[in-house]
Design a protein around this motif. Structure first.
Motif: not given
Lengths: 182, 182
Positions: A92-93, A100, A103-104, A107, A138-139, A142, B85, B89, B143, B145-147, B149-153, B159
């Motif tokens: 994440v950092s 990236a 990660s996409r 997920w 995602e919720a 998340g 951002e 991070r 939801g 922050y998930f996009r 940091l995690m799923s990069r969507e 959304f």
């Protein structure tokens, strides 16, 4: 390459993993790895995704609430291991583009598999056919990662259950269930 | 100290901020800062929290859905600036204990302020009085922050609206609203 990465992860964890070690174990050129993935975290994500396709079971408890609790608890449990936490924080950092992308991919596949829980609930007529499965998942995910990364609060079973309560049932039904439980 | 931090953040952003610069501007000893906060990110979080108490307005649009959309969009908008951002991070990647404490303080206060949106909805009899405000807000923020940091969507208005749909209305009402919109 992915098998070699998983073997090395199982043996020594995230800190021990290097491009050199993966290249040696897989019998490929280090430069090839670098060109394809860019960072060791990206190889790891792809390896974990491949493993997850086979090994991470999507719960089927008979209710959406039960499925969301089981799924959320499995995710929460995986995050308490220092290795997974270290990998998550490293991923994440970074603003690295190949990472990236990995990660996409990771997920998108995980969410696609998890959507099955909502599809089952729709088939059981537990929720309307147009329920927004992606937003719901995602919720849930998340909420869990928010506590790990942002608010640093404990991710216990009670929190996962509260998220599942909120996401699986309209307020009216929720109220009834809480009264029945007390 | 917090005023000095905010001034420096406004002038040069996160990368330019050092304990030395803050100490100089605030006219305090560098060691004092270090002992109290440990990392420059922890000082920043406390400064942003102090600023947020005064400046981040909690929306009051007249409906929970409208409030959640406005709030979520304000958060999403703040995250697209490279400075925020980078700060996010840097904070999430660290396991530093004083920084984790600062994150916890930051989010406890932010969530407490945001709870007002759910309290208003309860007062309007829009949602039941036992609606789990914290879980709802953590799912919304999670939801988003998930996009990031995690799923990069992409975190777009669509959304945020989908999360607000899911969290503000029982499925039955949702269905009605979607039909009316199409």
């Amino acid at each position: 390459v992915l098998d070699a990465t998983l073997e090395l992860l199982a043996e020594g964890g995230h800190p021990a993993l290097s491009f050199e070690a993966i290249a040696q174990r897989a019998g490929v050129n280090r430069t090839t790895l670098y060109r394809r993935w860019g960072t060791r975290e990206a190889v790891m994500l792809d390896a974990l995704l491949e493993q997850g396709r086979e090994r991470v079971p999507i719960p089927d408890t008979g209710s959406l609430h039960g499925d969301l609790v089981a799924y959320g608890e499995a995710i929460a449990k995986s995050l308490v291991t220092p290795e997974t936490e270290a990998l998550v924080r490293a991923v994440v950092s970074s603003r690295d583009a190949p990472l990236a992308d990995a990660s996409r991919r990771f997920w998108r596949t995980r969410l696609e598999l998890a959507r099955e829980m909502v599809e089952h609930a729709i088939a059981r007529r537990e929720v309307p056919p147009d329920t927004d499965a992606d937003a719901l998942l995602e919720a849930l995910l998340g909420g869990i990662y928010f506590r790990l990364l942002m608010s640093r609060e404990e991710i216990d079973g009670d929190f996962v259950r509260r998220l599942a309560d909120l996401l699986s049932a309209p307020p009216a039904r929720l109220k009834g269930r809480r009264r029945a439980a007390s």
